[in-house]
Design an enzyme around this catalytic site. Structure first.
Site, PDB file in Angstrom:
ATOM      1  CG  ASP A 187       6.786 -45.459  85.493  1.00 45.42           C
ATOM      2  OD1 ASP A 187       6.710 -44.395  86.107  1.00 45.42           O
ATOM      3  OD2 ASP A 187       6.027 -45.771  84.567  1.00 45.42           O
TER       4      ASP A 187
ATOM      5  CB  CYS B  86      11.130 -41.409  83.835  1.00 43.90           C
ATOM      6  SG  CYS B  86      10.655 -43.049  84.433  1.00 43.90           S
ATOM      7  CG  ASP B  87       8.018 -45.059  81.593  1.00 43.23           C
ATOM      8  OD1 ASP B  87       9.231 -44.972  81.333  1.00 43.23           O
ATOM      9  OD2 ASP B  87       7.464 -46.134  81.871  1.00 43.23           O
ATOM     10  CE  LYS B  88       3.243 -43.423  83.160  1.00 40.56           C
ATOM     11  NZ  LYS B  88       4.417 -44.255  83.414  1.00 40.56           N
TER      12      LYS B  88
ATOM     13  CB  CYS C  18      13.997 -48.836  81.193  1.00 41.82           C
ATOM     14  SG  CYS C  18      13.704 -48.456  82.945  1.00 41.82           S
TER      15      CYS C  18
ATOM     16  CB  SER D  68       5.932 -52.156  82.788  1.00 43.01           C
ATOM     17  OG  SER D  68       7.199 -51.894  82.240  1.00 43.01           O
TER      18      SER D  68
END
Length: 572
Positions: free
Chosen positions: A82, A123-125, A195, A472
């Site tokens: 992302d 990561c996010d997904k 992040c 985000s």
């Protein structure tokens, strides 16, 4: 207890000699064929800090699995960064990747009949994708988080990935030199890890821990820490216990577990992306979760965590204080979460937390209930003529609760980015970004680049933003996303014109376009449905199968439109 009840069809059935020959040819012994097979999925790939180290962690998981008499079988699935793709066409693949990840994990684990599953994700997904797959397969499973990144530093200022996006806004506004701009970029991401603030990755890692699908501390241990490697080695012990006791995701992903997750992310000020992800995971687990369930939690649970993006601390700071377990112990003591629920340790939430110390007055990262950052939750669900099926706002309390102003309208994120360059956005505007929903985007891209640019330009507290796209986890300001119905489907957001007055009210949970119904009807008659932006490939498949944001953007056709607006289920 038969531990290899799935894989034995390949390893013990005399009528499948070719299966056994190929397994032996791949390096297994005949003794191995009598052991349980554990699929070890990594979303590792080069070129992204969140995922670059995951293959190494998956190797540690395999080592721990093998030491305990099981066969660990490594495989990989995709990821989308992302942070790298934000603000580009590439971001349209991000949410889509959640479905690809879930489908691919389900496919290989189902086809090869793995007895258990461990997913090493970053990561996010990656996280919701892996949890959706685990819920579908319903075999002993757990999630291992790759860990958070260390904070960066430049000229005495702490940095994280959002610092780069906001520096761009400062550059556009002439508030930062080219040298300092490049210095921030060089120093913001000092190595592996997701992040660092309470952005989507750390939000979903924390949610997985609260759901009971991840080992305690996994969501707060830094990516490069020795403790993270030790956690991976210990994963085999937990998987063996899950196999021996036949504990499956359906035993853990009960309705009350989702309430625990919603409470935790509310207390920590987590990402609004958790709304669509938890709805999707719940759907895979056969549980109906709605937007109103999130509002019910927000009505009774305050924001206590002073974490970025709206606060000052990073996940590594929370780790130093005891991590997510310390927060959960605090919440358990306050009666805010249910301690009786089963987890992947084979113990209950309360048993996992028995020896954990709650966070006390010696720190200021987590406020006491008597002095919250915000008395109710930051995730607010708004309805009105601009969002008849709902929109999701992230209200930290610093933006105020109400915003009214004339609309400035953009039909894509790219249009807004160009508009910012020529000062089209003025103080007092309600910025509308539309045709960026699940179908219109397609892929419901995040709006971190424009929101960060708005912040960097000094307009963060002077404008509001509403979109049928996503934000985000690094976004802050007066922002409302996930507007449903989306513009592509003819939602009223498609009918907004420049200068229309819009009121966004987080006190009454309403979003209203001040245009009478007769005029809206005339505009609707003139509206022409747009052509899909893509005609083939994975994005075209997504357009045809994806549900709206109020249903979690799921692509399981049978379940895709189950969450019609109805009264709250009373989960909270």
């Amino acid at each position: 207890m038969t531990l290899n009840k799935y894989s034995r069809i390949y390893t013990q059935d005399d009528s499948l000699p070719a299966s056994q020959a190929m397994l032996i040819g791949s390096g297994l012994s005949e003794e191995d064929l009598r052991k349980p097979f554990v699929g070890i999925c990594s979303t590792g790939f080069e070129g992204n800090t969140c995922n670059m180290h995951l293959d190494g962690l998956a190797d540690e998981v395999k080592k721990g699995v093998s030491q305990l008499g099981m066969v660990g079988l490594r495989f990989n699935t995709i990821g989308v960064s992302d942070g790298i793709t934000n603000g580009t066409e590439g971001m349209r693949y991000s949410l889509v990747s959640r479905e690809v990840i879930a489908d691919s994990i389900e496919t290989i684990s189902g086809a090869h009949n793995y007895d258990a599953l461990a997913c090493v994700v970053g990561c996010d997904k990656n996280m919701p994708g892996s949890l959706i797959a685990m819920a579908r397969l319903n075999r002993p499973s757990l999630m291992v988080y790759g860990g958070t990144i260390k904070g960066g530093m430049f000229k005495g200022e702490k940095l994280n990935i959002v610092s780069c996006f906001e520096a761009y806004g400062q550059k556009l506004n002439g508030n930062i030199s080219e040298e300092d701009y490049r210095g921030i970029i060089r120093n913001a991401c000092p190595g592996p890890g997701a992040c660092g603030g309470m952005y989507t990755a750390n939000t979903m890692a924390s949610a997985a821990e609260a759901l009971g699908m991840a080992i305690p501390y996994t969501s707060s241990l830094p990516a490069v820490s020795q403790q993270k490697r030790e956690e991976c080695l210990q994963t085999g012990k937990y998987l063996l216990n899950l196999l021996e006791k036949d504990i499956k995701p359906s035993d853990i992903l009960v309705r009350e577990a989702f309430e625990n997750a919603m409470v935790l992310i509310t207390v920590l000020g987590g990402s609004t992306n958790a709304v669509i992800h938890l709805i999707a995971i719940a759907s895979a687990a056969g549980i109906k979760l709605t937007l109103d369930d999130f509002q019910a939690v927000s009505n009774r649970v305050p924001v206590l965590g002073d974490l970025k993006p709206s606060g000052k601390y990073l996940m590594e700071d929370l780790c130093a204080l005891g991590g997510v377990p310390a927060v959960m112990k605090t919440l358990l003591n306050e009666g805010l979460i249910n301690g009786d629920l089963l987890t992947v340790t084979g113990k209950t939430v309360a048993e996992n937390l028995a020896d954990v110390k709650p966070l006390g007055e010696e720190q200021d990262l987590l406020r006491p209930l008597s002095n919250p950052i915000k008395a109710d939750g930051h995730i607010q669900i708004l309805y009105g003529n601009l969002a008849t099926k709902g929109g999701v706002a992230k209200i930290s309390g610093k933006e105020g609760l109400r915003f009214e102003g004339p609309a400035v309208v953009f039909n894509s994120e790219e249009e807004l980015n160009e508009g910012l360059k020529v000062n089209k956005v003025k103080a007092g505007n309600v910025v509308v970004i539309r045709y960026v929903g699940p179908k219109g985007g397609p892929g419901m891209p995040e709006m971190l680049k424009p929101t960060s640019a708005i912040m960097g330009a000094g307009l963060g507290d002077k404008v509001a933003l509403i979109t049928d796209g996503r934000f985000s986890g690094g976004t802050h300001g007066f922002v409302i996303g996930h507007v449903t119905p989306e513009a592509f489907d003819g939602g009223n957001i498609a009918l907004v014109e420049e200068g229309d007055i819009i009121t966004l009210d987080a006190a009454t949970n309403t979003v209203h376009l001040h245009v009478d119904e007769a005029l809206l009807a005339l505009r609707r008659d003139k509206w022409v449905a747009p052509q899909a932006r893509v005609k083939r490939g994975v994005l075209q498949k997504y357009i045809k199968t994806v549900s709206d944001a109020s249903n979690g953007c799921i692509t399981d056709l049978e379940e895709a439109y189950v969450n019609e607006r109805e009264p709250s289920s009373g989960i909270a």
